[in-house]
Design a protein around this motif. Sequence first.
Motif: not given
Length: 88
Positions: A64-88
């Motif tokens: 839903t973020l880019l409505s006509p197109a889709e973001i690969p789910i791996g890209v989205l989880t990496a964007l969320i997870g990489a800062p989390f691991f940098l924080y930890c």
Amino acid sequence: MIILGIGSLLTASVLFLWRTDWFVGLIIPHAMRLLLGPDHRLFVTRIRVSRSSFLVIADLLARTLLSPAEIPIGVLTALIGAPFFLYC
């Protein structure tokens, strides 16, 4: 040490090629450990529920973020997870 290194490399390459959501398997247990503490009684079931909930929410956002197109789910989880691991 050589056998341990080769085993780690083979495991990482299999996970990289086989699973597209391998990063979630690293993010969720660490996040749940930070939230719940070291109590192991219900840890496994809470990880499973939170991992599936995280993937459903990530899939919803990826579609839903880019409505006509889709973001690969791996890209989205990496964007969320990489800062989390940098924080930890």
